[in-house]
Design a protein around this motif. Structure first.
Motif, short mmCIF file in Angstrom:
data_model
loop_
_atom_site.label_atom_id
_atom_site.label_comp_id
_atom_site.label_asym_id
_atom_site.label_seq_id
_atom_site.Cartn_x
_atom_site.Cartn_y
_atom_site.Cartn_z
N SER A 281 0.85 -1.18 0.00
CA SER A 281 0.00 0.00 0.00
C SER A 281 0.90 1.24 0.00
CB SER A 281 -0.94 0.02 1.21
OG SER A 281 -0.19 0.02 2.42
N VAL A 282 0.40 2.29 -0.65
CA VAL A 282 1.18 3.53 -0.73
C VAL A 282 0.89 4.38 0.50
CG1 VAL A 282 1.54 5.68 -2.01
CG2 VAL A 282 1.25 3.52 -3.25
N VAL A 283 1.95 4.74 1.21
CA VAL A 283 1.83 5.61 2.39
C VAL A 283 1.89 7.08 1.97
CG1 VAL A 283 2.84 6.25 4.61
CG2 VAL A 283 2.83 3.86 3.88
N SER A 284 2.86 7.39 1.11
CA SER A 284 2.99 8.78 0.65
C SER A 284 3.77 8.80 -0.66
CB SER A 284 3.70 9.65 1.70
OG SER A 284 5.04 9.19 1.89
N PHE A 285 3.58 9.90 -1.40
CA PHE A 285 4.31 10.08 -2.65
C PHE A 285 4.57 11.57 -2.85
CE2 PHE A 285 3.78 11.19 -7.24
CZ PHE A 285 5.04 10.77 -7.67
N GLY A 286 5.76 11.91 -3.26
CA GLY A 286 6.09 13.30 -3.55
C GLY A 286 6.99 13.39 -4.77
N GLY A 287 6.70 14.33 -5.64
CA GLY A 287 7.53 14.52 -6.83
C GLY A 287 7.76 16.00 -7.10
N ARG A 288 8.94 16.33 -7.65
CA ARG A 288 9.28 17.71 -8.03
C ARG A 288 10.03 17.63 -9.35
NH1 ARG A 288 13.60 21.46 -7.19
NH2 ARG A 288 12.87 23.59 -6.79
N ARG A 289 9.57 18.40 -10.35
CA ARG A 289 10.22 18.38 -11.66
C ARG A 289 10.38 19.81 -12.18
NH1 ARG A 289 5.12 15.66 -15.00
NH2 ARG A 289 3.72 17.47 -14.85
N THR A 290 11.42 19.99 -12.97
CA THR A 290 11.67 21.30 -13.58
C THR A 290 11.11 21.31 -15.00
OG1 THR A 290 13.81 20.67 -14.53
CG2 THR A 290 13.80 21.46 -12.25
N LYS A 291 11.00 22.53 -15.57
CA LYS A 291 10.52 22.64 -16.94
C LYS A 291 11.50 22.01 -17.92
CE LYS A 291 6.77 25.01 -16.03
NZ LYS A 291 5.42 24.48 -16.29
N SER A 292 12.77 21.90 -17.50
CA SER A 292 13.76 21.30 -18.39
C SER A 292 13.72 19.78 -18.36
CB SER A 292 15.16 21.78 -18.00
OG SER A 292 15.48 21.39 -16.67
N GLY A 293 12.94 19.17 -17.42
CA GLY A 293 12.75 17.73 -17.43
C GLY A 293 13.48 16.95 -16.36
N LEU A 294 14.13 17.64 -15.40
CA LEU A 294 14.79 16.94 -14.30
C LEU A 294 13.76 16.67 -13.21
CD1 LEU A 294 17.55 15.92 -13.30
CD2 LEU A 294 17.80 18.11 -12.09
N CYS A 295 13.70 15.41 -12.75
CA CYS A 295 12.65 15.00 -11.82
C CYS A 295 13.24 14.28 -10.61
CB CYS A 295 11.66 14.07 -12.53
SG CYS A 295 10.34 13.42 -11.48
N THR A 296 12.70 14.57 -9.42
CA THR A 296 13.06 13.86 -8.19
C THR A 296 11.77 13.33 -7.57
OG1 THR A 296 15.00 15.21 -7.76
CG2 THR A 296 14.05 14.05 -5.88
N ILE A 297 11.76 12.03 -7.20
CA ILE A 297 10.57 11.46 -6.57
C ILE A 297 10.98 10.70 -5.30
CG2 ILE A 297 9.33 11.24 -8.74
CD1 ILE A 297 10.47 8.06 -7.13
N THR A 298 10.05 10.67 -4.36
CA THR A 298 10.17 9.81 -3.18
C THR A 298 8.81 9.17 -2.93
OG1 THR A 298 11.90 11.16 -2.16
CG2 THR A 298 10.65 9.70 -0.71
N VAL A 299 8.79 7.84 -2.88
CA VAL A 299 7.54 7.14 -2.64
C VAL A 299 7.74 6.19 -1.45
CG1 VAL A 299 8.07 5.36 -4.36
CG2 VAL A 299 5.70 5.71 -3.62
N THR A 300 6.79 6.19 -0.53
CA THR A 300 6.86 5.32 0.65
C THR A 300 5.72 4.31 0.58
OG1 THR A 300 7.81 7.10 1.99
CG2 THR A 300 6.86 5.22 3.17
N VAL A 301 6.09 3.04 0.71
CA VAL A 301 5.10 1.96 0.67
C VAL A 301 5.26 1.10 1.92
CG1 VAL A 301 4.97 1.90 -1.85
CG2 VAL A 301 6.65 0.46 -0.65
#
Length: 380
Positions: A281-301
């Motif tokens: 089950s997913v506890v939390s999810f967070g993502g941040r991306r720039t207009k240039s296409g660089l993305c950072t994600i953290t997902v907790t299950v």
């Protein structure tokens, strides 16, 4: 008389003379004097100057076309508005047998009150030069405006082919003038000093608007709100001024130095859209991306199924954890780190957004109720 002048003749000033020479164009050069020049403009608006243009019409002849001009006399003589209202043809004298010469084509004002030549009129005429091995143009007469120089080669005549018009025998020396406060369209007069601080000229050769600051013409983009062109300024005038440095780098003045301008990074964030796969089950999810296409994600299950024990080598069958939302998935399969505080391992993030846990700490376990966090940074 095709060349008209306003209020020059002692008698006979006609309403037509007054109307056709009504110019209203005087660019100041001092409190009394103005700049001599031709009024700009063409019928189609494609060129800066069309008036008093000259082109060849025969081996030893040329046509000067209609137009308006202002000719400054002596400082206290005032300015003479003139207008050529029909095209006229000029005939050049034959060339000298031994040497070339350079003639001037001018618009000239005769005013007996100041030159004592017995005439009150304006004329388009040729000022004949002196033949020489290295010829030079003659001095233009007083109260005249130079239009063109014409090189007359030695021996030139109608019978020998005449003036080399096609070879560039004529040189355009016309200059412009506008009314006080108007923006002067530069034409053969870019280096002429301004008459007052705040005067403007449109320098077509340099391709920018310039302002006379009292000593020099300064590119207008230097002023508030503009980006100063490369090489025009060394010290900023105010915080937040920009300049183009060295032909490609944008810099900002911070009050004491030029700093390479780094625009704020435009970003977008999300906290929704991750979906759990069976036994998780997913506890939390967070993502941040720039207009240039660089993305950072953290997902907790967290594990909702049975415990999975790990062997001494840390191997486990791939364990599907969750799927990332569209728009937050890597452009190629990506390896990420995972940890629950008791053990850690590696997870694979696929281009379809699915995250699989692939390894775990040796002799560890995936225990129900423990949160596993997967973090990664990649290009979308």
């Amino acid at each position: 008389m095709p060349v008209r002048s306003g209020w020059l003749m002692p008698t006979g000033q006609t309403r037509q003379n007054t109307r056709i020479t009504n110019i209203g164009a005087t660019t100041p050069v001092n409190p009394l004097g103005v700049r001599s020049g031709i009024l700009p403009g063409t019928y189609d608006g494609k060129f800066r100057v069309g008036g008093l243009w000259m082109s060849s019409s025969g081996p030893m002849t040329a046509t000067v076309y209609h137009g308006k001009a202002v000719i400054q006399g002596g400082t206290t003589d005032g300015a003479y508005p003139v207008a050529l209202d029909e095209d006229i043809t000029l005939t050049f004298a034959d060339g000298d047998p031994l040497n070339d010469r350079i003639d001037l084509v001018v618009v000239r004002v005769y005013d007996n009150d100041v030159d004592a030549l017995g005439r009150y009129e304006a004329a388009v005429e040729i000022v004949k030069g002196t033949p020489a091995a290295t010829p030079a143009a003659p001095t233009a007469p007083a109260r005249s405006l130079t239009l063109f120089t014409v090189k007359v080669k030695k021996g030139a005549s109608a019978g020998t082919g005449g003036i080399d018009w096609a070879g560039g025998a004529s040189t355009d020396l016309r200059t412009t003038t506008v009314s006080a406060g108007g923006i002067l369209p530069v034409y053969n007069n870019a280096g002429v000093a301004g008459g007052y601080p705040g005067q403007y000229q449109d320098n077509d050769n340099a391709h920018f608007l310039q302002r006379w600051d009292g000593t020099a013409w300064v590119a207008y983009p230097k002023e508030i709100g503009g980006i100063a062109p490369s090489g025009t300024i060394t010290t900023g005038s105010y915080n937040g001024q920009y300049r183009d440095y060295n032909g490609g780098q944008l810099q900002r003045w911070n009050g004491s130095a030029w700093v390479v301008y780094q625009p704020p990074v435009e970003t977008e964030t999300t906290a929704a859209g991750a979906t759990a796969l069976p036994n998780w089950s997913v506890v939390s999810f967070g993502g941040r991306r720039t207009k240039s296409g660089l993305c950072t994600i953290t997902v907790t299950v967290t594990r909702s199924g049975a415990q999975v024990n790990v062997d001494s080598a840390g191997n486990i069958p791939d364990e599907p954890l969750c799927t990332l939302p569209a728009g937050w998935r890597p452009s190629m399969d990506f390896e990420a780190s995972a940890c629950d505080g008791f053990g850690d391992g590696g997870a694979n993030i696929y281009t379809n957004g699915q995250i699989n846990l692939r390894t775990w700490s040796s002799n560890g376990a995936l225990v129900p109720g423990r949160n596993i966090r997967v973090s990664a940074t990649y290009v979308l």
